[in-house]
Scaffold this motif. Structure first.
Motif, short mmCIF file in Angstrom:
data_model
loop_
_atom_site.label_atom_id
_atom_site.label_comp_id
_atom_site.label_asym_id
_atom_site.label_seq_id
_atom_site.Cartn_x
_atom_site.Cartn_y
_atom_site.Cartn_z
N GLN A 53 -35.47 44.11 65.61
CA GLN A 53 -36.35 44.85 64.69
C GLN A 53 -35.75 46.15 64.18
O GLN A 53 -36.47 47.05 63.74
CB GLN A 53 -37.73 45.13 65.33
N GLN A 54 -34.43 46.27 64.23
CA GLN A 54 -33.77 47.47 63.71
C GLN A 54 -32.60 47.04 62.83
O GLN A 54 -31.82 46.16 63.20
CB GLN A 54 -33.26 48.32 64.87
N LEU A 55 -32.47 47.66 61.66
CA LEU A 55 -31.38 47.33 60.75
C LEU A 55 -30.08 47.95 61.24
O LEU A 55 -30.05 49.08 61.71
CB LEU A 55 -31.68 47.81 59.33
N HIS A 56 -28.99 47.19 61.10
CA HIS A 56 -27.65 47.63 61.47
C HIS A 56 -26.70 47.34 60.32
O HIS A 56 -26.91 46.41 59.55
CB HIS A 56 -27.13 46.84 62.69
N LEU A 57 -25.61 48.10 60.24
CA LEU A 57 -24.50 47.80 59.34
C LEU A 57 -23.41 47.14 60.16
O LEU A 57 -23.08 47.60 61.25
CB LEU A 57 -23.95 49.08 58.70
N ILE A 58 -22.84 46.06 59.63
CA ILE A 58 -21.71 45.39 60.27
C ILE A 58 -20.43 46.00 59.74
O ILE A 58 -20.22 46.07 58.53
CB ILE A 58 -21.74 43.87 60.02
N LEU A 59 -19.57 46.44 60.66
CA LEU A 59 -18.30 47.06 60.31
C LEU A 59 -17.17 46.40 61.08
O LEU A 59 -17.40 45.72 62.09
CB LEU A 59 -18.34 48.55 60.64
N THR A 60 -15.95 46.59 60.60
CA THR A 60 -14.77 46.04 61.27
C THR A 60 -13.76 47.15 61.54
O THR A 60 -13.82 48.21 60.91
CB THR A 60 -14.09 44.96 60.40
N ARG A 61 -12.88 46.88 62.47
CA ARG A 61 -11.72 47.77 62.68
C ARG A 61 -10.48 46.97 62.28
O ARG A 61 -10.27 45.85 62.74
CB ARG A 61 -11.59 48.22 64.13
N ARG A 62 -9.67 47.57 61.44
CA ARG A 62 -8.46 46.89 60.95
C ARG A 62 -7.36 46.96 62.01
O ARG A 62 -7.22 47.97 62.70
CB ARG A 62 -8.01 47.55 59.65
N PRO A 63 -6.56 45.90 62.13
CA PRO A 63 -5.48 45.92 63.12
C PRO A 63 -4.39 46.94 62.77
O PRO A 63 -4.22 47.32 61.61
CB PRO A 63 -4.89 44.50 63.05
N MET A 64 -3.67 47.37 63.78
CA MET A 64 -2.63 48.39 63.59
C MET A 64 -1.41 47.87 62.82
O MET A 64 -0.66 48.67 62.27
CB MET A 64 -2.19 48.95 64.95
N HIS A 65 -1.22 46.55 62.76
CA HIS A 65 -0.04 46.03 62.07
C HIS A 65 -0.19 45.97 60.55
O HIS A 65 0.79 45.72 59.84
CB HIS A 65 0.32 44.62 62.61
N LEU A 66 -1.39 46.22 60.04
CA LEU A 66 -1.59 46.13 58.59
C LEU A 66 -0.91 47.29 57.86
O LEU A 66 -0.85 48.40 58.36
CB LEU A 66 -3.08 46.12 58.25
N ARG A 67 -0.45 47.01 56.66
CA ARG A 67 0.24 48.01 55.85
C ARG A 67 -0.73 49.05 55.29
O ARG A 67 -0.43 50.23 55.21
CB ARG A 67 0.97 47.29 54.71
N HIS A 68 -1.91 48.59 54.87
CA HIS A 68 -2.90 49.49 54.28
C HIS A 68 -4.00 49.79 55.30
O HIS A 68 -4.62 48.89 55.85
CB HIS A 68 -3.54 48.89 53.02
N HIS A 69 -4.22 51.06 55.57
CA HIS A 69 -5.32 51.54 56.40
C HIS A 69 -5.35 50.94 57.81
O HIS A 69 -6.40 50.51 58.28
CB HIS A 69 -6.66 51.29 55.70
N PRO A 70 -4.23 50.93 58.52
CA PRO A 70 -4.22 50.35 59.87
C PRO A 70 -5.13 51.12 60.83
O PRO A 70 -5.18 52.35 60.79
CB PRO A 70 -2.75 50.47 60.30
#
Length: 191
Positions: A42-59
């Motif tokens: 009964q509570q709204l949430h936002l779903i978020l992710t964490r990007r892996p460290m190996h990515l070129r953009h925004h690790p």
């Protein structure tokens, strides 16, 4: 705030602010992110992710599911839904798209369009380890509380630019993701 009230506020409130962007001269690769809103206990949430460290953009950064617009994508909504399915296993049939916010140009070379969607049912996370290190949800009420949303100024190329940030437990949300959350909160909060 429940699903019905969120949807009503999203649809009825006029967008009265935008995300401060990089100068128009910055050329950005078109991208889209999905802002998945889900009701948990009964509570709204936002779903978020964490990007892996190996990515070129925004690790290592916390972000919404999303990515670059591909030539086969019909539009930015299709991009956001496709990326959410690829990254976290969220099927497009399991969301109601409420709308899109204006595109935001970043200093890192992207023009990101946020797509707001309500997740209909809980789903099993299926993470793509090439793109997502972790996936979690944070209560929307945490972000609605203005004292949890912060801004500072960053100096770049002779100009001052606003940078949003939001610490939550052991997570640090900042940059365009935090700016999008701030815009969403301004849009749906009581005026």
């Amino acid at each position: 705030m429940n699903k019905h009230e969120f949807t009503l506020r999203y649809n009825l409130h006029r967008l009265d602010s935008i995300i401060p962007s990089a100068p128009p001269s910055y050329l950005g690769r078109k991208a889209a992110v999905l802002i998945p809103v889900i009701e948990i206990e009964q509570q709204l949430h936002l779903i978020l992710t964490r990007r892996p460290m190996h990515l070129r953009h925004h690790p290592g950064q916390i972000s919404f599911p999303g990515g670059k617009v591909e030539p086969d994508d019909i539009n930015v909504i299709h991009t956001a839904l496709r990326e959410a399915h690829e990254e976290i296993g969220l099927l497009s049939e399991n969301v109601d798209v409420l709308g899109v916010f204006p595109a935001h140009k970043t200093f890192t070379g992207f023009e990101i369009t946020p797509v707001v969607a309500m997740v209909k049912q809980p789903f099993e996370l299926v993470l793509d380890p090439g793109e997502v290190d972790d996936c979690f949800s944070i209560p929307l009420n945490f972000f609605i509380e203005r004292s949890n949303r912060h801004k500072m100024f960053h100096y770049r190329h002779g100009e001052h630019y606003q940078v949003h940030f939001m610490p939550f437990e052991d997570k640090f949300i900042w940059g365009v993701t935090a700016a999008i959350i701030d815009l969403l909160c301004h849009h749906v909060e009581d005026n």
